[in-house]
Write an enzyme that holds these catalytic residues in place. Structure first.
Site, mmCIF file in Angstrom:
data_model
loop_
_atom_site.group_PDB
_atom_site.id
_atom_site.type_symbol
_atom_site.label_atom_id
_atom_site.label_comp_id
_atom_site.label_asym_id
_atom_site.label_seq_id
_atom_site.Cartn_x
_atom_site.Cartn_y
_atom_site.Cartn_z
ATOM 1 N N GLY A 93 -27.549 -26.096 -48.226
ATOM 2 C CA GLY A 93 -26.564 -25.024 -48.347
ATOM 3 C C GLY A 93 -25.274 -25.511 -49.002
ATOM 4 O O GLY A 93 -25.176 -26.665 -49.444
ATOM 5 N N ASP A 133 -33.898 -27.805 -43.671
ATOM 6 C CA ASP A 133 -33.405 -26.497 -44.107
ATOM 7 C C ASP A 133 -34.613 -25.569 -44.242
ATOM 8 O O ASP A 133 -35.672 -25.983 -44.713
ATOM 9 C CB ASP A 133 -32.683 -26.629 -45.461
ATOM 10 C CG ASP A 133 -31.691 -25.497 -45.688
ATOM 11 O OD1 ASP A 133 -30.492 -25.791 -45.858
ATOM 12 O OD2 ASP A 133 -32.120 -24.315 -45.692
ATOM 13 N N ASN A 178 -31.637 -19.362 -47.411
ATOM 14 C CA ASN A 178 -30.405 -19.053 -48.141
ATOM 15 C C ASN A 178 -30.046 -20.113 -49.165
ATOM 16 O O ASN A 178 -28.890 -20.208 -49.575
ATOM 17 C CB ASN A 178 -29.253 -18.938 -47.139
ATOM 18 C CG ASN A 178 -28.758 -17.516 -47.044
ATOM 19 O OD1 ASN A 178 -28.799 -16.793 -48.032
ATOM 20 N ND2 ASN A 178 -28.286 -17.122 -45.877
ATOM 21 N N LYS A 211 -24.793 -16.469 -41.736
ATOM 22 C CA LYS A 211 -23.323 -16.467 -41.798
ATOM 23 C C LYS A 211 -22.680 -15.239 -42.422
ATOM 24 O O LYS A 211 -21.489 -15.269 -42.759
ATOM 25 C CB LYS A 211 -22.843 -17.725 -42.506
ATOM 26 C CG LYS A 211 -23.249 -17.771 -43.975
ATOM 27 C CD LYS A 211 -22.652 -18.981 -44.644
ATOM 28 C CE LYS A 211 -23.005 -19.062 -46.095
ATOM 29 N NZ LYS A 211 -22.095 -18.484 -47.024
ATOM 30 N N SER A 223 -15.656 -22.302 -36.959
ATOM 31 C CA SER A 223 -14.891 -21.508 -37.924
ATOM 32 C C SER A 223 -13.570 -21.076 -37.319
ATOM 33 O O SER A 223 -13.474 -20.852 -36.106
ATOM 34 C CB SER A 223 -15.722 -20.276 -38.285
ATOM 35 O OG SER A 223 -14.930 -19.315 -38.932
ATOM 36 N N THR A 251 -12.634 -18.355 -37.457
ATOM 37 C CA THR A 251 -12.888 -17.006 -36.947
ATOM 38 C C THR A 251 -12.693 -16.947 -35.429
ATOM 39 O O THR A 251 -12.391 -15.883 -34.894
ATOM 40 C CB THR A 251 -14.308 -16.540 -37.367
ATOM 41 O OG1 THR A 251 -14.417 -15.141 -37.175
ATOM 42 C CG2 THR A 251 -15.405 -17.238 -36.604
ATOM 43 N N TYR A 305 -21.557 -12.542 -35.658
ATOM 44 C CA TYR A 305 -21.512 -13.852 -36.313
ATOM 45 C C TYR A 305 -20.401 -14.707 -35.694
ATOM 46 O O TYR A 305 -20.616 -15.852 -35.297
ATOM 47 C CB TYR A 305 -21.268 -13.707 -37.823
ATOM 48 C CG TYR A 305 -20.700 -14.955 -38.432
ATOM 49 C CD1 TYR A 305 -21.509 -16.055 -38.684
ATOM 50 C CD2 TYR A 305 -19.322 -15.068 -38.716
ATOM 51 C CE1 TYR A 305 -20.985 -17.224 -39.202
ATOM 52 C CE2 TYR A 305 -18.797 -16.232 -39.235
ATOM 53 C CZ TYR A 305 -19.624 -17.306 -39.476
ATOM 54 O OH TYR A 305 -19.090 -18.469 -39.964
ATOM 55 N N LYS A 345 -20.266 -18.418 -33.109
ATOM 56 C CA LYS A 345 -19.464 -19.651 -33.225
ATOM 57 C C LYS A 345 -18.740 -19.936 -31.902
ATOM 58 O O LYS A 345 -18.701 -21.074 -31.431
ATOM 59 C CB LYS A 345 -18.454 -19.538 -34.368
ATOM 60 C CG LYS A 345 -19.087 -19.448 -35.748
ATOM 61 C CD LYS A 345 -19.866 -20.698 -36.111
ATOM 62 C CE LYS A 345 -20.518 -20.631 -37.472
ATOM 63 N NZ LYS A 345 -21.496 -21.703 -37.696
ATOM 64 N N ASN A 373 -17.787 -13.202 -50.368
ATOM 65 C CA ASN A 373 -16.563 -14.007 -50.313
ATOM 66 C C ASN A 373 -15.797 -13.948 -51.623
ATOM 67 O O ASN A 373 -16.361 -13.704 -52.693
ATOM 68 C CB ASN A 373 -16.892 -15.457 -49.945
ATOM 69 C CG ASN A 373 -17.483 -15.561 -48.549
ATOM 70 O OD1 ASN A 373 -18.626 -15.919 -48.390
ATOM 71 N ND2 ASN A 373 -16.703 -15.206 -47.546
ATOM 72 N N LEU A 374 -14.505 -14.193 -51.501
ATOM 73 C CA LEU A 374 -13.599 -13.971 -52.625
ATOM 74 C C LEU A 374 -13.896 -14.847 -53.846
ATOM 75 O O LEU A 374 -14.009 -14.338 -54.969
ATOM 76 C CB LEU A 374 -12.149 -14.189 -52.147
ATOM 77 C CG LEU A 374 -11.054 -14.013 -53.189
ATOM 78 C CD1 LEU A 374 -11.073 -12.611 -53.782
ATOM 79 C CD2 LEU A 374 -9.682 -14.326 -52.579
ATOM 80 N N ARG A 409 -5.034 -16.621 -46.599
ATOM 81 C CA ARG A 409 -6.023 -17.529 -46.007
ATOM 82 C C ARG A 409 -5.664 -18.958 -46.391
ATOM 83 O O ARG A 409 -4.918 -19.192 -47.337
ATOM 84 C CB ARG A 409 -7.434 -17.243 -46.550
ATOM 85 C CG ARG A 409 -7.992 -15.865 -46.250
ATOM 86 C CD ARG A 409 -8.431 -15.735 -44.802
ATOM 87 N NE ARG A 409 -9.051 -14.441 -44.557
ATOM 88 C CZ ARG A 409 -8.383 -13.326 -44.259
ATOM 89 N NH1 ARG A 409 -7.064 -13.335 -44.179
ATOM 90 N NH2 ARG A 409 -9.041 -12.199 -44.040
HETATM 91 N N1 UFG Z 1 -11.507 -10.336 -50.703
HETATM 92 C C1 UFG Z 1 -11.220 -9.429 -51.709
HETATM 93 N N2 UFG Z 1 -12.240 -9.070 -52.547
HETATM 94 C C2 UFG Z 1 -13.488 -9.552 -52.437
HETATM 95 C C3 UFG Z 1 -13.781 -10.490 -51.418
HETATM 96 C C4 UFG Z 1 -12.756 -10.861 -50.560
HETATM 97 O O1 UFG Z 1 -10.100 -8.952 -51.834
HETATM 98 O O2 UFG Z 1 -14.356 -9.159 -53.232
HETATM 99 C C5 UFG Z 1 -10.421 -10.761 -49.801
HETATM 100 C C6 UFG Z 1 -10.711 -10.421 -48.358
HETATM 101 O O3 UFG Z 1 -10.283 -9.111 -48.071
HETATM 102 C C7 UFG Z 1 -9.899 -11.498 -47.636
HETATM 103 C C8 UFG Z 1 -9.922 -12.685 -48.588
HETATM 104 O O4 UFG Z 1 -10.316 -12.164 -49.849
HETATM 105 O O5 UFG Z 1 -8.590 -11.065 -47.494
HETATM 106 C C9 UFG Z 1 -10.903 -13.754 -48.189
HETATM 107 O O6 UFG Z 1 -12.164 -13.139 -47.973
HETATM 108 P P1 UFG Z 1 -13.511 -13.974 -47.799
HETATM 109 O O7 UFG Z 1 -14.625 -12.995 -47.562
HETATM 110 O O8 UFG Z 1 -13.665 -14.952 -48.895
HETATM 111 O O9 UFG Z 1 -13.234 -14.825 -46.478
HETATM 112 P P2 UFG Z 1 -12.893 -14.327 -45.009
HETATM 113 O O10 UFG Z 1 -11.585 -14.957 -44.666
HETATM 114 O O11 UFG Z 1 -13.024 -12.885 -44.823
HETATM 115 O O12 UFG Z 1 -14.138 -14.931 -44.226
HETATM 116 C C10 UFG Z 1 -14.208 -16.289 -43.978
HETATM 117 C C11 UFG Z 1 -15.656 -16.753 -43.875
HETATM 118 C C12 UFG Z 1 -16.300 -16.232 -42.646
HETATM 119 C C13 UFG Z 1 -15.434 -16.433 -41.443
HETATM 120 C C14 UFG Z 1 -14.061 -15.867 -41.685
HETATM 121 C C15 UFG Z 1 -13.121 -16.129 -40.564
HETATM 122 O O13 UFG Z 1 -16.408 -16.351 -44.997
HETATM 123 O O14 UFG Z 1 -17.511 -16.935 -42.452
HETATM 124 O O15 UFG Z 1 -13.507 -16.495 -42.817
HETATM 125 O O16 UFG Z 1 -11.953 -15.390 -40.716
HETATM 126 F F1 UFG Z 1 -15.941 -15.828 -40.351
#
Ligand code: UFG
Length: 344
Positions: free
Chosen positions: A12, A33, A37, A87, A127, A129, A152, A156, A204-205, A236
């Site tokens: 992964g 693994d 994924n 995840k 995490s 989280t 999820y 954790k 994810n972003l 973040r």
């Molecule tokens: N975001 C966007 N557009 C996208 C994707 C994300 O604006 O297309 C924003 C989200 O709203 C957030 C930020 O980018 O504000 C980060 O988002 P991610 O999905 O990359 O990450 P998260 O912080 O939501 O999630 C991560 C991990 C999870 C974990 C979480 C804990 O991916 O596994 O942190 O808060 F649970």
């Protein structure tokens, strides 16, 4: 002889980078693994980087018999790093039993085998989280945990509790568990041979950003600019995946060398810096020279407003620190995407 480490989820995203760092630190790595994924070719790419092929076994750790069979075959495992887990936050809301069954059975099977086959050291992917939306920022290890926002996230939190109780019950046998609470891991190996490969549309972003830059997605949606942050977009703590991988090597050495202060410990693994979504988009454009097509849309359900780590404890106690500048990290993610898509 090199010490042997079992890395579950080793093909992964974070697992593969950790395998590379472990091999480069002189450890002998066995990957387990299920490939639900990830892809087996990651093993080849790890070998291309380190010139050492890790051993690889493909099975599901939620299958108790198979986990026992593994430990009967591999009798010199010194430590386990357990990444393998489902995840996807959103999916877990719709499939809670799948998440609890997979993530918790795998953990319990491994801990049971630790005891039965006398493996004393266990490092776990937790995490940030578990903190939910903290009342005070940045978060330290003494910041209280909050009820999880998703099944999820709850796997954790429950996993942390299981490890704590397990180490209490087995204190005399010197069984040690250490949880690393990751903030937001991003980026890819500088070789661009391993990186993040989300299945389908990325949640994810950063994968969404790089796929938009590569023309696979038309437009990045920024989920909300009406948060209580300087530019209105959520904040973040984005940590480079190679820096994060190195934290696992430090954690493993801490346990093997018995430098731990308790049989169950946990650490915040972040950079200590918060970036807003908009800042990250701008940093990506600045470091890669690629202009991103984005628009602001409504908030995404379940998102927290802001979180970043206080890394003082991890820095002082582990002697580890995230080092890579954000621009370099974003460039590494872009280089990986370009290699995967064949973009020059
Ligand atoms: N975001 C966007 N557009 C996208 C994707 C994300 O604006 O297309 C924003 C989200 O709203 C957030 C930020 O980018 O504000 C980060 O988002 P991610 O999905 O990359 O990450 P998260 O912080 O939501 O999630 C991560 C991990 C999870 C974990 C979480 C804990 O991916 O596994 O942190 O808060 F649970």
């Amino acid at each position: 002889m090199a010490k042997q480490i079992l890395v579950t989820g080793g093909t992964g995203f974070i697992g593969s980078h950790t395998v590379v760092e472990l091999q480069q630190a002189g450890f002998d790595v066995v990957i387990v693994d299920s490939l639900i994924n990830s892809k087996e070719e990651t093993v080849d790419n790890i070998e291309k980087i380190t010139k050492i092929r890790p051993k690889f076994e493909c099975f599901d750790l939620a299958d108790r018999e198979k986990v026992h069979a593994f430990f009967k075959k591999y009798t010199s495992i010194e430590a386990i790093i357990h990444f393998a887990a489902l995840k996807a936050v959103g999916e877990s809301v719709h499939k809670p039993l799948e998440y609890y069954r997979n993530n918790l059975n795998a953990l319990m099977n491994l801990l049971e085998c630790m005891k039965e086959y006398n493996v004393k050291n266990f490092v776990f992917s937790s995490s940030c989280t578990v903190y939910g939306q903290p009342d005070k920022l940045p978060v330290t290890e003494t910041t209280p945990r909050k009820p999880a926002e998703s099944p999820y996230g709850n796997t954790k939190a429950v996993a942390e509790d299981i490890m704590r109780d397990f180490t209490v019950a087995n204190a005399d046998a010197d069984m040690k568990c250490l949880a690393l609470r990751y903030f937001n891991p991003i980026g890819a190996h500088p070789s661009a041979l391993i990186g993040e490969s989300p299945v389908g549309v990325p949640n994810n972003l950063v994968p969404y950003i790089t796929q938009t830059a590569a023309g696979i997605r038309e437009q990045l949606s920024i989920f909300g600019d009406d948060y209580n942050t300087p530019d209105g977009t959520p904040i973040r703590d984005y940590i480079n995946v190679v820096d994060l991988a190195k934290a696992h090597v430090v954690a493993i050495n801490r346990l093997i060398e018995k430098k731990n202060k308790a049989n169950y410990e946990f650490f915040n693994i972040g950079t200590g810096n918060g970036y807003s979504v908009m800042e990250l988009v701008k940093a990506f454009e600045a470091s890669t020279g690629v202009k991103l097509n984005y628009k602001v849309v409504g908030r995404r359900a379940g998102d927290i407003e802001k979180i970043w780590a206080d890394t003082t404890y991890a820095n002082n106690e582990l002697g580890w620190k995230a080092e890579t500048p954000i621009g370099e990290t974003l460039l590494s993610a872009w280089n990986w995407e370009k290699r995967v898509r064949g973009i020059k």
